[in-house]
Design a protein around this motif. Structure first.
Motif, PDB file in Angstrom:
ATOM      1  N   GLU A 182     -36.614  28.476  35.973  1.00  0.00           N
ATOM      2  CA  GLU A 182     -37.082  27.259  36.631  1.00  0.00           C
ATOM      3  C   GLU A 182     -36.214  26.906  37.838  1.00  0.00           C
ATOM      4  O   GLU A 182     -36.714  26.437  38.859  1.00  0.00           O
ATOM      5  CB  GLU A 182     -37.111  26.121  35.618  1.00  0.00           C
ATOM      6  CG  GLU A 182     -38.177  26.331  34.536  1.00  0.00           C
ATOM      7  CD  GLU A 182     -38.178  25.237  33.482  1.00  0.00           C
ATOM      8  OE1 GLU A 182     -37.095  24.693  33.184  1.00  0.00           O
ATOM      9  OE2 GLU A 182     -39.268  24.930  32.964  1.00  0.00           O
ATOM     10  N   TYR A 183     -34.916  27.128  37.727  1.00  0.00           N
ATOM     11  CA  TYR A 183     -34.010  26.862  38.840  1.00  0.00           C
ATOM     12  C   TYR A 183     -34.270  27.835  39.988  1.00  0.00           C
ATOM     13  O   TYR A 183     -34.340  27.439  41.160  1.00  0.00           O
ATOM     14  CB  TYR A 183     -32.565  26.983  38.346  1.00  0.00           C
ATOM     15  CG  TYR A 183     -31.505  26.832  39.410  1.00  0.00           C
ATOM     16  CD1 TYR A 183     -31.223  25.599  39.981  1.00  0.00           C
ATOM     17  CD2 TYR A 183     -30.744  27.934  39.818  1.00  0.00           C
ATOM     18  CE1 TYR A 183     -30.217  25.460  40.939  1.00  0.00           C
ATOM     19  CE2 TYR A 183     -29.745  27.812  40.761  1.00  0.00           C
ATOM     20  CZ  TYR A 183     -29.486  26.572  41.319  1.00  0.00           C
ATOM     21  OH  TYR A 183     -28.479  26.438  42.268  1.00  0.00           O
ATOM     22  N   LEU A 184     -34.423  29.119  39.677  1.00  0.00           N
ATOM     23  CA  LEU A 184     -34.694  30.107  40.717  1.00  0.00           C
ATOM     24  C   LEU A 184     -36.009  29.813  41.435  1.00  0.00           C
ATOM     25  O   LEU A 184     -36.121  30.009  42.644  1.00  0.00           O
ATOM     26  CB  LEU A 184     -34.726  31.512  40.117  1.00  0.00           C
ATOM     27  CG  LEU A 184     -33.385  32.099  39.659  1.00  0.00           C
ATOM     28  CD1 LEU A 184     -33.596  33.468  39.031  1.00  0.00           C
ATOM     29  CD2 LEU A 184     -32.401  32.193  40.830  1.00  0.00           C
ATOM     30  N   ALA A 185     -37.011  29.354  40.682  1.00  0.00           N
ATOM     31  CA  ALA A 185     -38.290  29.008  41.303  1.00  0.00           C
ATOM     32  C   ALA A 185     -38.099  27.896  42.327  1.00  0.00           C
ATOM     33  O   ALA A 185     -38.671  27.939  43.424  1.00  0.00           O
ATOM     34  CB  ALA A 185     -39.292  28.584  40.232  1.00  0.00           C
ATOM     35  N   MET A 186     -37.306  26.890  41.982  1.00  0.00           N
ATOM     36  CA  MET A 186     -37.041  25.777  42.887  1.00  0.00           C
ATOM     37  C   MET A 186     -36.338  26.245  44.164  1.00  0.00           C
ATOM     38  O   MET A 186     -36.760  25.919  45.284  1.00  0.00           O
ATOM     39  CB  MET A 186     -36.184  24.733  42.174  1.00  0.00           C
ATOM     40  CG  MET A 186     -35.676  23.609  43.054  1.00  0.00           C
ATOM     41  SD  MET A 186     -36.974  22.547  43.727  1.00  0.00           S
ATOM     42  CE  MET A 186     -37.494  21.707  42.213  1.00  0.00           C
ATOM     43  N   ILE A 187     -35.261  27.031  44.012  1.00  0.00           N
ATOM     44  CA  ILE A 187     -34.506  27.488  45.175  1.00  0.00           C
ATOM     45  C   ILE A 187     -35.334  28.438  46.032  1.00  0.00           C
ATOM     46  O   ILE A 187     -35.300  28.376  47.272  1.00  0.00           O
ATOM     47  CB  ILE A 187     -33.191  28.158  44.744  1.00  0.00           C
ATOM     48  CG1 ILE A 187     -32.336  27.183  43.924  1.00  0.00           C
ATOM     49  CG2 ILE A 187     -32.416  28.635  45.965  1.00  0.00           C
ATOM     50  CD1 ILE A 187     -31.981  25.897  44.640  1.00  0.00           C
ATOM     51  N   HIS A 188     -36.093  29.330  45.385  1.00  0.00           N
ATOM     52  CA  HIS A 188     -36.952  30.266  46.112  1.00  0.00           C
ATOM     53  C   HIS A 188     -37.943  29.505  47.001  1.00  0.00           C
ATOM     54  O   HIS A 188     -38.094  29.807  48.186  1.00  0.00           O
ATOM     55  CB  HIS A 188     -37.700  31.145  45.102  1.00  0.00           C
ATOM     56  CG  HIS A 188     -38.436  32.294  45.719  1.00  0.00           C
ATOM     57  ND1 HIS A 188     -38.531  33.529  45.119  1.00  0.00           N
ATOM     58  CD2 HIS A 188     -39.140  32.404  46.876  1.00  0.00           C
ATOM     59  CE1 HIS A 188     -39.247  34.345  45.875  1.00  0.00           C
ATOM     60  NE2 HIS A 188     -39.639  33.669  46.948  1.00  0.00           N
ATOM     61  N   LEU A 189     -38.594  28.496  46.425  1.00  0.00           N
ATOM     62  CA  LEU A 189     -39.564  27.727  47.205  1.00  0.00           C
ATOM     63  C   LEU A 189     -38.873  26.927  48.310  1.00  0.00           C
ATOM     64  O   LEU A 189     -39.363  26.876  49.445  1.00  0.00           O
ATOM     65  CB  LEU A 189     -40.350  26.779  46.291  1.00  0.00           C
ATOM     66  CG  LEU A 189     -41.364  25.878  47.001  1.00  0.00           C
ATOM     67  CD1 LEU A 189     -42.385  26.702  47.771  1.00  0.00           C
ATOM     68  CD2 LEU A 189     -42.057  24.967  46.002  1.00  0.00           C
ATOM     69  N   ALA A 190     -37.750  26.304  47.983  1.00  0.00           N
ATOM     70  CA  ALA A 190     -37.035  25.520  48.988  1.00  0.00           C
ATOM     71  C   ALA A 190     -36.636  26.383  50.175  1.00  0.00           C
ATOM     72  O   ALA A 190     -36.733  25.951  51.339  1.00  0.00           O
ATOM     73  CB  ALA A 190     -35.796  24.873  48.366  1.00  0.00           C
ATOM     74  N   ALA A 191     -36.211  27.606  49.917  1.00  0.00           N
ATOM     75  CA  ALA A 191     -35.823  28.519  50.986  1.00  0.00           C
ATOM     76  C   ALA A 191     -37.024  28.912  51.842  1.00  0.00           C
ATOM     77  O   ALA A 191     -36.932  28.981  53.081  1.00  0.00           O
ATOM     78  CB  ALA A 191     -35.160  29.769  50.399  1.00  0.00           C
ATOM     79  N   LEU A 192     -38.173  29.147  51.190  1.00  0.00           N
ATOM     80  CA  LEU A 192     -39.386  29.479  51.940  1.00  0.00           C
ATOM     81  C   LEU A 192     -39.820  28.326  52.839  1.00  0.00           C
ATOM     82  O   LEU A 192     -40.195  28.520  54.002  1.00  0.00           O
ATOM     83  CB  LEU A 192     -40.521  29.839  50.973  1.00  0.00           C
ATOM     84  CG  LEU A 192     -40.445  31.186  50.259  1.00  0.00           C
ATOM     85  CD1 LEU A 192     -41.633  31.344  49.324  1.00  0.00           C
ATOM     86  CD2 LEU A 192     -40.403  32.325  51.262  1.00  0.00           C
ATOM     87  N   LEU A 193     -39.767  27.111  52.301  1.00  0.00           N
ATOM     88  CA  LEU A 193     -40.172  25.942  53.082  1.00  0.00           C
ATOM     89  C   LEU A 193     -39.215  25.709  54.246  1.00  0.00           C
ATOM     90  O   LEU A 193     -39.636  25.356  55.350  1.00  0.00           O
ATOM     91  CB  LEU A 193     -40.231  24.700  52.181  1.00  0.00           C
ATOM     92  CG  LEU A 193     -41.333  24.713  51.122  1.00  0.00           C
ATOM     93  CD1 LEU A 193     -41.218  23.487  50.219  1.00  0.00           C
ATOM     94  CD2 LEU A 193     -42.718  24.762  51.766  1.00  0.00           C
ATOM     95  N   GLN A 194     -37.931  25.900  53.997  1.00  0.00           N
ATOM     96  CA  GLN A 194     -36.961  25.724  55.081  1.00  0.00           C
ATOM     97  C   GLN A 194     -37.210  26.732  56.197  1.00  0.00           C
ATOM     98  O   GLN A 194     -37.171  26.402  57.379  1.00  0.00           O
ATOM     99  CB  GLN A 194     -35.540  25.873  54.555  1.00  0.00           C
ATOM    100  CG  GLN A 194     -34.479  25.581  55.624  1.00  0.00           C
ATOM    101  CD  GLN A 194     -33.171  26.272  55.349  1.00  0.00           C
ATOM    102  OE1 GLN A 194     -33.074  27.501  55.382  1.00  0.00           O
ATOM    103  NE2 GLN A 194     -32.153  25.490  55.064  1.00  0.00           N
ATOM    104  N   LYS A 195     -37.488  27.982  55.799  1.00  0.00           N
ATOM    105  CA  LYS A 195     -37.755  29.026  56.787  1.00  0.00           C
ATOM    106  C   LYS A 195     -38.969  28.689  57.632  1.00  0.00           C
ATOM    107  O   LYS A 195     -39.036  29.023  58.818  1.00  0.00           O
ATOM    108  CB  LYS A 195     -37.954  30.365  56.074  1.00  0.00           C
ATOM    109  CG  LYS A 195     -38.072  31.555  57.016  1.00  0.00           C
ATOM    110  CD  LYS A 195     -38.140  32.862  56.242  1.00  0.00           C
ATOM    111  CE  LYS A 195     -38.204  34.051  57.186  1.00  0.00           C
ATOM    112  NZ  LYS A 195     -38.270  35.338  56.425  1.00  0.00           N
ATOM    113  N   ALA A 196     -39.937  27.997  57.019  1.00  0.00           N
ATOM    114  CA  ALA A 196     -41.163  27.611  57.729  1.00  0.00           C
ATOM    115  C   ALA A 196     -40.977  26.310  58.509  1.00  0.00           C
ATOM    116  O   ALA A 196     -41.907  25.847  59.173  1.00  0.00           O
ATOM    117  CB  ALA A 196     -42.310  27.460  56.740  1.00  0.00           C
TER     118      ALA A 196
END
Length: 226
Positions: free
Chosen positions: A137-151
Motif C-alpha cells: 500500500e505504501y509503494l502504491a502511494m509513492i509510485h502514484l505520487a511520483a507519476l503525478l509529480q512527473k506529469a
C-alpha cells in the motif's frame, strides 16, 4: 451517415438519483415519479458534474437520501461500481491499494481512477514480489505520487484506506520489520527507492484523502480478495 452518439442520463429527482448509461436505465428511475427531473448529456464527465450540481434543495435531499450508505456503491453491468451515487466521493481522484497472500507473501499493488475504475498501473501481477500488505500500500502511494509529480500534477487527490501508509507518510519514511532474504530483496529495494524519493521530493503535494470504507464500501483499487 454519422455514427449514433452515446448519451448519458442524469436523474436528479427519481427512484434512485444518479448518472445512467442508457435511456432504459434512466426511464426505470423516473417512470411514475411525480416531478421527476432528468436530462441527457453526450459526455459522462459533464453528466457527473451536472449531477453533482445543486438544482434545488429538494433534489439535493433526494440525492442524500438515496446515496448507498453504508452499503457499497451500486455495481454497473460491466462489473465496475458507480461512485457517482455517493456525493462525498471525489470522482477526480485516483485510488491506491495493495494485496498480499501471506505475511510475508506474494504481493501486488495498483492505482485506479475513481470515476471509471480504469487502472493507472499494476505492479506484481506478472513479476511476483514477496513482501507485506503494508509495504504494498505504501509503494502504491509513492509510485502514484511520483507519476503525478512527473506529469506536473499537484491537484489530483489520492485515496488510500491504509492507516499505516498515512503514518509512514507523516514520518517521512517506511518502517517495516520485513526480514532481508533473497526472496524479499527486490521489494526491500523498491522500498528503499520509495523512501529516497519521499526524502527528496516530499511531502506529497497532491491531496491525500482517507477512503471511508465503513461508509462507501471497499476502495476502488481493492483487489477483492478478502
Amino acid at each position: 451517415m454519422s455514427a449514433h452518439k452515446h448519451k448519458y442520463y442524469v436523474v436528479w429527482q427519481g427512484l434512485a438519483p444518479g448518472v445512467y448509461d442508457s435511456w432504459d436505465e434512466c426511464q426505470q428511475q423516473i417512470h411514475g415519479v411525480p416531478g421527476a427531473r432528468y436530462k441527457a448529456y453526450s459526455d459522462r464527465e459533464e453528466a457527473v458534474e451536472a449531477f453533482r450540481g445543486k438544482p434545488d434543495l429538494s433534489i439535493v435531499k433526494a440525492i442524500i437520501e438515496h446515496a448507498p450508505r453504508p452499503a457499497e456503491a451500486p455495481v454497473l453491468p460491466d462489473g465496475t461500481r458507480d461512485f457517482t451515487a455517493i456525493p462525498e466521493v471525489r470522482l477526480d481522484a485516483i485510488a491506491v491499494d495493495g494485496a498480499c497472500s501471506g505475511n510475508p507473501g506474494r504481493m501486488e499493488y495498483r492505482a485506479v481512477r475513481v470515476i471509471d475504475g480504469a487502472e493507472v498501473f499494476r505492479i506484481g501481477d506478472k513479476n511476483p514480489l514477496i513482501g507485506t500488505n503494508n509495504i504494498a500500500e505504501y509503494l502504491a502511494m509513492i509510485h502514484l505520487a511520483a507519476l503525478l509529480q512527473k506529469a506536473g500534477d499537484t491537484r489530483t487527490p489520492i485515496y488510500t484506506d491504509s492507516k499505516n501508509t498515512l503514518a509512514w507518510l507523516r514520518k517521512g519514511r517506511s518502517n517495516t520489520s520485513l526480514a532481508a532474504t533473497p526472496k524479499t530483496a527486490p521489494v526491500l529495494e523498491l522500498l528503499r527507492r520509495a523512501d529516497a524519493w519521499l526524502a527528496a521530493n516530499g511531502p506529497i503535494r497532491n491531496p491525500i484523502l482517507k477512503w471511508k470504507t465503513e461508509l462507501w464500501g471497499e476502495i476502488p483499487a481493492d483487489f477483492g480478495r478478502k
